[in-house]
Motif scaffolding. Structure first.
Motif, PDB file in Angstrom:
ATOM      1  N   UNK A   1       0.842  -1.197   0.000  1.00 43.31           N
ATOM      2  CA  UNK A   1       0.000   0.000   0.000  1.00 43.31           C
ATOM      3  C   UNK A   1       0.875   1.243   0.000  1.00 43.31           C
TER       4      UNK A   1
ATOM      5  N   UNK B   1       0.154   5.561   0.491  1.00 47.25           N
ATOM      6  CA  UNK B   1      -0.809   6.645   0.639  1.00 47.25           C
ATOM      7  C   UNK B   1      -0.605   7.677  -0.465  1.00 47.25           C
TER       8      UNK B   1
ATOM      9  N   UNK C   1      -2.612  11.518  -2.098  1.00 48.30           N
ATOM     10  CA  UNK C   1      -3.407  12.618  -1.555  1.00 48.30           C
ATOM     11  C   UNK C   1      -4.883  12.207  -1.478  1.00 48.30           C
ATOM     12  N   UNK C   2      -5.396  12.115  -0.274  1.00 47.21           N
ATOM     13  CA  UNK C   2      -6.807  11.760  -0.084  1.00 47.21           C
ATOM     14  C   UNK C   2      -7.137  10.327  -0.447  1.00 47.21           C
ATOM     15  N   UNK C   3      -6.135   9.512  -0.636  1.00 49.26           N
ATOM     16  CA  UNK C   3      -6.428   8.148  -1.064  1.00 49.26           C
ATOM     17  C   UNK C   3      -5.379   7.150  -0.635  1.00 49.26           C
ATOM     18  N   UNK C   4      -5.632   5.924  -0.990  1.00 49.99           N
ATOM     19  CA  UNK C   4      -4.716   4.829  -0.670  1.00 49.99           C
ATOM     20  C   UNK C   4      -4.611   3.940  -1.897  1.00 49.99           C
TER      21      UNK C   4
ATOM     22  N   UNK D   1     -10.410   5.267  -1.384  1.00 54.84           N
ATOM     23  CA  UNK D   1     -10.456   6.376  -0.435  1.00 54.84           C
ATOM     24  C   UNK D   1     -11.194   7.582  -1.002  1.00 54.84           C
ATOM     25  N   UNK D   2     -11.282   8.647  -0.188  1.00 55.94           N
ATOM     26  CA  UNK D   2     -12.053   9.825  -0.596  1.00 55.94           C
ATOM     27  C   UNK D   2     -11.681  10.371  -1.978  1.00 55.94           C
TER      28      UNK D   2
ATOM     29  N   UNK E   1     -12.092   1.766   2.475  1.00 50.80           N
ATOM     30  CA  UNK E   1     -10.840   2.292   3.016  1.00 50.80           C
ATOM     31  C   UNK E   1     -11.021   3.003   4.363  1.00 50.80           C
TER      32      UNK E   1
ATOM     33  N   UNK F   1     -10.038   1.448   7.521  1.00 49.53           N
ATOM     34  CA  UNK F   1      -8.619   1.437   7.891  1.00 49.53           C
ATOM     35  C   UNK F   1      -8.263   2.616   8.787  1.00 49.53           C
TER      36      UNK F   1
END
Lengths: 298, 317
Positions: B76, B78, B80-83, B231-232, B280, B283
């Motif tokens: 994984x 990270x 920006x704003x996501x995974x 994610x977002x 997500x 998490x």
């Protein structure tokens, strides 16, 4: 902590379950101060976490209400501080400022909302020994304050304490400025031996070399235990040294985690199985503490 | 339930009298808040984190016929704003699942939807047939994992999607859900094929194919090279897909993609989802899913809805 029939990392099956005492807490920074070069100690009020933790466990922490950074960061529990009534109340975390979470966190004032969940992971085993040697490098000292205090009987965590006669810390860093919390370790009564890459503090040597020297000095290592945390290459060398001297060694693995609670399967490490093969195990729930002989370092 | 000092829930306020149940073809759920496959382990990991019985449904991690060790780390990254993830369907295989996980899962007092993946149509069919007989509420066909070769073709080709859904439907006694990928030109066409194949519902979206690079090493960060973004950051893409599919098919939709708060849930329901899956966010906010169940009645009441079904597919365009 977990069902011994299903959670054994010797099993080819994934551990079924571990995060049994986990609490999610929305709180705020009550302290956040620089304690060494690029190194900070934060404190949060988290009594439900503080009351459950054992040495070697960690928490996941994030700045609340932001989408960047999104994912929590795994930080070893550095200290647990009691209130005036003697109840475990505050959790201290020590972190190296270097990335997308630790940089803004290091600049965050007291009162900044944070979300944390823990305690997580299995923690070190409290196996009795005459001498506990904690061999750490980089920011790997962070889980050792509580462990050493448990070992010498200064603090208890709901399980046996005072299980080592002597506690020793071998602590290496690139230079003197990066050594963080040395006074805490000295005040806890540990024998502290420092080393640095540049010789600016302690011996100019690497942690595994100091450990080798110590084990040779001790001679009869039958009742010595070693625990290690730090850069993977250092832990591998420490593990090799312990194997050579037939010394019991546990390692605290740091692999990139996203959840800390066993649901994302990100943080895997190669762990040797009874059948001679390796399997990827989640360090967050099947670790982060492993017997050194179980780790496949390749 | 272990939320010590967390965000206030609505439990201390009068709970509006609303009907949270939702129906997806033959699958009836007590409420529309489910948790997505691959983001909830095998539910045991979460048993003391949330009250699993409050959820609308639980999807354990995708299972395959054979055990899979998964991809090499890093798995994984990270963004920006996501995974970004490339886990690679690390799982113990269907036999271990049926022996060790399913007996526990079916005691949880919440609908269990088992996510299955395979390389061939036969893999999907035999898995659906097997687990469909073991007391689960439904089977989700993971036609869209971007991190293993094989499975994704079923989600990108309408005719293979139709065929695998039709064959699984025929073999499996419980409802069949088809989980689709956004990594296609026209997702509505794939959804139509799933509908024609007999899917009880379509689930969308799986992750968006993406990449992260370490420019100093001149290498991808993920061990697998590419991975799936969640994610977002992907929520607007997911909403767009739900909208397009809702305009094209009649079967129910389960919305997935970056849902992180009650507003997100309501946006998906209004846009066309009959249920949602939290992914997500499990998490980074492990107790979110059940808090959303608590918050849903008040959100529905805010727009004078007396049931979840009152708001589904009510988007005015």
């Amino acid at each position: 902590m977990s069902d011994p029939n299903t959670a054994d990392c010797d099993s080819n099956l994934h551990a079924s379950y571990y995060a049994d005492g986990m609490q999610q807490v929305e709180t705020e920074l009550v302290e956040n101060e620089q304690i060494a070069q690029s190194t900070y100690r934060l404190r949060v009020a988290a009594p439900t976490i503080a009351a459950r933790a054992v040495p070697g466990q960690f928490v996941m922490i994030r700045l609340a209400g932001v989408n960047a950074p999104l994912i929590g960061r795994a930080l070893a529990i550095y200290d647990i501080v009691n209130n005036d009534q003697g109840d475990p109340t505050w959790v201290d975390l020590v972190y190296l400022q270097k990335g997308a979470f630790t940089t803004p966190c290091s600049q965050s004032p007291v009162g900044t909302p944070v979300s944390l969940w823990g305690p997580l992971g299995n923690g070190f085993d409290p196996r009795p020994c005459d001498r506990l040697i904690m061999a750490v490098g980089g920011i790997g000292q962070t889980p050792m304050l509580l462990l050493g205090r448990e070992a010498n009987g200064a603090q208890a965590f709901g399980r046996p304490n005072g299980w080592a006669k002597d506690v020793e810390l071998i602590y290496g860093a690139r230079n003197e400025g990066l050594l963080a919390g040395v006074d805490d370790f000295r005040q806890a009564g540990f024998d502290v031996q420092l080393c640095t890459d540049d010789g600016s503090a302690g011996q100019q040597a690497l942690v595994p070399a100091i450990l080798e020297q110590r084990l040779q000095e001790i001679g009869d290592t039958a009742s010595v235990r070693v625990v290690t945390c730090g850069p993977e290459i250092m832990m591998e060398k420490v593990a090799e040294c312990c194997q050579k001297h037939h010394v019991d060694c546990q390692v605290s693995m740091e692999t990139p985690m996203a959840c800390g609670i066993g649901i994302c399967f990100s943080c895997v490490a190669k762990v040797k199985q009874a059948d001679g093969n390796w399997d990827y195990k989640r360090t967050c729930v099947e670790g982060p503490i492993f017997d050194a002989g179980k780790i496949d370092w390749s | 339930m272990n939320q010590a000092t967390a965000t206030p829930t609505d439990s201390d306020q009068p709970i509006p009298n609303v009907d949270l149940s939702t129906k997806l073809g033959r699958l009836a759920l007590p409420n529309p808040i489910m948790v997505a496959s691959g983001t909830f382990g095998y539910a045991r990991e979460m048993q003391e984190v949330v009250d699993v019985s409050k959820l609308g449904g639980v999807l354990p991690k995708t299972i395959t016929a054979e055990p899979r060790v998964g991809n090499a780390p890093w798995r994984t990254v990270e963004t920006t704003g996501g995974l970004l993830n490339a886990i690679g369907l690390d799982n113990d295989g269907v036999d271990a699942f049926c022996e060790h996980h399913l007996p526990y899962l079916v005691t949880l007092n919440t609908p269990i939807v088992v996510s299955v993946a395979g390389r061939t149509e036969d893999d999907f069919v035999s898995l659906a047939q097997l687990v469909g007989q073991l007391g689960v509420a439904a089977v989700e066909l993971n036609l869209s994992c971007p991190n293993v070769s094989g499975g994704i073709d079923f989600g990108t080709n309408a005719s293979s999607c139709h065929d695998v859904v039709a064959a699984a439907r025929k073999a499996c006694p419980v409802p069949i859900l088809a989980k689709l990928t956004p990594n296609v030109t026209r997702i509505a066409e794939i959804a139509k094929a799933a509908q024609e194949g007999g899917a009880d519902a379509v689930c969308l979206i799986n992750t968006v194919l993406a990449m992260a690079v370490d420019w100093k090493k001149r290498k991808p960060i993920l061990g697998n090279g590419m991975g799936g973004l969640s994610g977002p950051a992907i929520k607007p893409i997911a909403l767009r897909c739900v909208h397009q599919v809702a305009s094209a098919v009649d079967i129910p939709i389960i919305g997935i993609g970056g849902i992180a708060n009650i507003d997100d849930v309501m946006q998906f329901l209004v846009t066309g989802a009959s249920a949602v899956q939290i992914g997500t966010a499990n998490y980074y906010d492990p107790t979110l899913s059940t808090r959303l169940v608590d918050q849903l009645p008040a959100a529905l009441a805010e727009i004078n809805a007396s049931s979840v079904s009152d708001v589904i597919r009510t988007l005015q365009v």
